[in-house]
Scaffold this active site. Structure first.
Site, mmCIF file in Angstrom:
data_model
loop_
_atom_site.group_PDB
_atom_site.id
_atom_site.type_symbol
_atom_site.label_atom_id
_atom_site.label_comp_id
_atom_site.label_asym_id
_atom_site.label_seq_id
_atom_site.Cartn_x
_atom_site.Cartn_y
_atom_site.Cartn_z
ATOM 1 N N HIS A 1 12.705 61.511 112.903
ATOM 2 C CA HIS A 1 12.497 61.995 114.271
ATOM 3 C C HIS A 1 11.288 61.405 114.990
ATOM 4 O O HIS A 1 10.993 61.823 116.113
ATOM 5 C CB HIS A 1 12.437 63.527 114.276
ATOM 6 C CG HIS A 1 11.257 64.111 113.556
ATOM 7 N ND1 HIS A 1 10.843 65.411 113.748
ATOM 8 C CD2 HIS A 1 10.406 63.580 112.637
ATOM 9 C CE1 HIS A 1 9.791 65.665 112.994
ATOM 10 N NE2 HIS A 1 9.517 64.574 112.308
ATOM 11 N N HIS A 2 10.593 60.464 114.374
ATOM 12 C CA HIS A 2 9.506 59.781 115.083
ATOM 13 C C HIS A 2 9.958 58.446 115.675
ATOM 14 O O HIS A 2 9.199 57.801 116.400
ATOM 15 C CB HIS A 2 8.312 59.537 114.158
ATOM 16 C CG HIS A 2 7.644 60.792 113.692
ATOM 17 N ND1 HIS A 2 7.295 61.812 114.548
ATOM 18 C CD2 HIS A 2 7.278 61.210 112.456
ATOM 19 C CE1 HIS A 2 6.733 62.798 113.863
ATOM 20 N NE2 HIS A 2 6.720 62.454 112.582
ATOM 21 N N SER A 3 11.160 58.024 115.358
ATOM 22 C CA SER A 3 11.671 56.755 115.891
ATOM 23 C C SER A 3 12.458 57.020 117.166
ATOM 24 O O SER A 3 13.247 57.953 117.245
ATOM 25 C CB SER A 3 12.574 56.073 114.860
ATOM 26 O OG SER A 3 13.108 54.883 115.392
ATOM 27 N N ASN B 1 8.796 63.543 118.213
ATOM 28 C CA ASN B 1 8.585 62.799 119.461
ATOM 29 C C ASN B 1 9.587 61.675 119.683
ATOM 30 O O ASN B 1 9.779 61.242 120.826
ATOM 31 C CB ASN B 1 7.162 62.239 119.509
ATOM 32 C CG ASN B 1 6.867 61.265 118.380
ATOM 33 O OD1 ASN B 1 7.293 61.466 117.240
ATOM 34 N ND2 ASN B 1 6.145 60.202 118.681
ATOM 35 N N GLN C 1 7.276 61.738 109.544
ATOM 36 C CA GLN C 1 8.269 62.793 109.650
ATOM 37 C C GLN C 1 7.603 64.134 109.740
ATOM 38 O O GLN C 1 7.971 65.000 110.364
ATOM 39 C CB GLN C 1 9.223 62.760 108.474
ATOM 40 C CG GLN C 1 9.936 61.421 108.391
ATOM 41 C CD GLN C 1 11.088 61.429 107.417
ATOM 42 O OE1 GLN C 1 11.445 62.447 106.837
ATOM 43 N NE2 GLN C 1 11.721 60.312 107.228
#
Length: 426
Positions: free
Chosen positions: A172-174, A216, A426
């Protein structure tokens, strides 16, 4: 005369604008590309997705980062040992191709991954920068591409079976144009986008992100997309501190260091219920990070194993109550004990009737080999000698293959707020 010329000009300009609008409309309606990710799965297979390609193991490099790069294999092994599934009842994913990734990712970003230094920054393992990129692609990025394919397949299965679990994913950071925090590909964004493109029943999606870190990446991707509702519950005092991305969160719950079970579970339950009253999605994408566990060096929260199991139960109960398909991805978790907890949680979901699983038949517990852990300093000392043996073709099996280890004794310690690093994947 001037009025006539002006009218003619406006007419031609309007025609050109309409032509451009028609072209854009046609482009938007372009049929989805052919892919091996979005395929039919036999009814005999459970909507649990996993492949041995998920696990990252290369000359000890994976030990230089706190993330447990073999967690996914251990979760799968625990589920097999507990007779929940077996190899021939598990859905197997394919590796996401460049064409698959381009559905969301910018070409320039994918090109940047051909530089080992870029991948070293994303994975937070500096020695990766010194490796030839073909090794980085095969040993580091390929597992991420398989997990991304797994999330896309699990999303499809969730719509068909009512639920789907990818024993991996949750990067979920990509986002479309960047990576970070051990996240190279935006699997959550890709899974939702694939559904929007290929399943007419999916017009709205909700992301419930319960990893300890702010999500993000998908937030940036869906910043201006009213079809996606994001609820994010995270520790406000740790990575990534992305103020811009926070604008995309429809229901934001910021936690303090060392938040405990009672407060946390109440916040999750009440906020998810309120979110579903505000927005009725066609699918829930649940990012089930276990870095909320007490003692996690990067999450800095104080949730017990029982609390994590109850959290997952709450999410699936809400999904069942509202009759919404749910996709679960496992995301972050930086302690050896998290693999056992994830497996126990899936077993609990089955026992509570929240997911339908028939016990795998003829499932024999597999033999497991104990692997001794080495410190980071030892890994650094042996890294280059291992690399030399690998390139010369003389690597030992222990150095080139991941093994499932038995449950280890672990002492959980709660770090002080000052000990919580302002970083973390993550």
């Amino acid at each position: 005369m001037y009025k006539l010329l002006a009218a003619l000009f406006v007419s031609r300009l309007t025609g050109k604008l309409q032509s451009c609008a028609d072209m854009l409309s046609t482009r938007e309606k372009k049929p989805p590309h052919e892919t091996q990710l979005y395929v039919s799965v036999e009814e005999s297979k459970l909507p649990i997705v996993y492949g041995p390609e998920y696990n990252i193991g290369f000359l000890g490099l994976e030990k230089l980062h706190p993330f447990d790069a073999g967690k996914w294999g251990r979760v799968y092994q625990f589920l097999k040992d507990d007779n929940l599934l077996q190899d021939d009842t598990t859905a197997r994913p394919q590796e996401a191709t460049e064409q698959d990734l381009l559905v969301v990712h910018k070409k320039s970003y994918l090109e940047s991954l051909k530089w080992s230094m870029t991948v070293a920054a994303i994975t937070e393992v500096p020695p990766v920068a010194m490796l030839p990129n073909f090794i980085v692609q095969n040993k580091v990025l390929k597992p991420f591409r398989y997990q991304t394919g797994g999330t896309i397949l699990a999303a499809k299965l969730a719509m068909e079976r009512g639920w789907g679990i990818n024993i991996g994913g949750g990067f979920h950071h990509s986002s479309s144009d960047r990576g970070g925090g051990f996240c190279a590909y935006a699997d959550i964004t890709l899974a939702i986008t694939f559904l929007f493109e290929r399943n007419p029943k999916v017009t709205k999606a909700m992301i419930i992100d319960l990893d300890a870190h702010q999500g993000n990446g998908h937030e940036r991707d869906f910043m201006n997309d009213d079809r996606v509702y994001i609820m994010d519950v995270y520790n406000r005092g740790i990575y990534p501190h992305d103020g811009f991305a926070k604008r995309a969160i429809k229901r934001r719950v910021e936690l303090e260091h060392h938040t405990k079970d009672d407060v946390y579970l109440n916040l999750v339950a009440t906020n998810m219920e309120d979110a579903l009253k505000e927005f009725q999605p066609d699918i829930i994408v649940y990012n089930a990070g276990t870095d909320i566990l007490e003692g996690d060096p990067l999450g800095c929260l104080s949730i017990t194993p029982k609390g994590i199991i109850q959290r997952d139960e709450i999410v699936f109960e809400k999904a069942k109550k509202w009759k919404i398909p749910v996709l679960m991805v496992t995301s972050g978790g930086y302690q050896k004990t998290t693999a056992r907890i994830i497996a126990d949680s899936i077993i609990n979901l089955k026992n509570k009737g929240l997911i339908s699983i028939e016990a795998a038949k003829n499932c024999q517990p597999s033999r497991r080999r104990i692997v001794s852990s080495k410190s980071n300093s030892q890994s650094y000392e042996t890294l280059f000698s291992r690399l030399s043996r690998f390139l010369s073709g003389s690597s030992t099996p222990e150095e080139s293959k991941e093994y499932c280890s038995v449950k280890e004794k672990t002492t959980l310690t709660t770090p002080d707020a000052s000990d919580c690093p302002d970083r973390g994947p993550q």
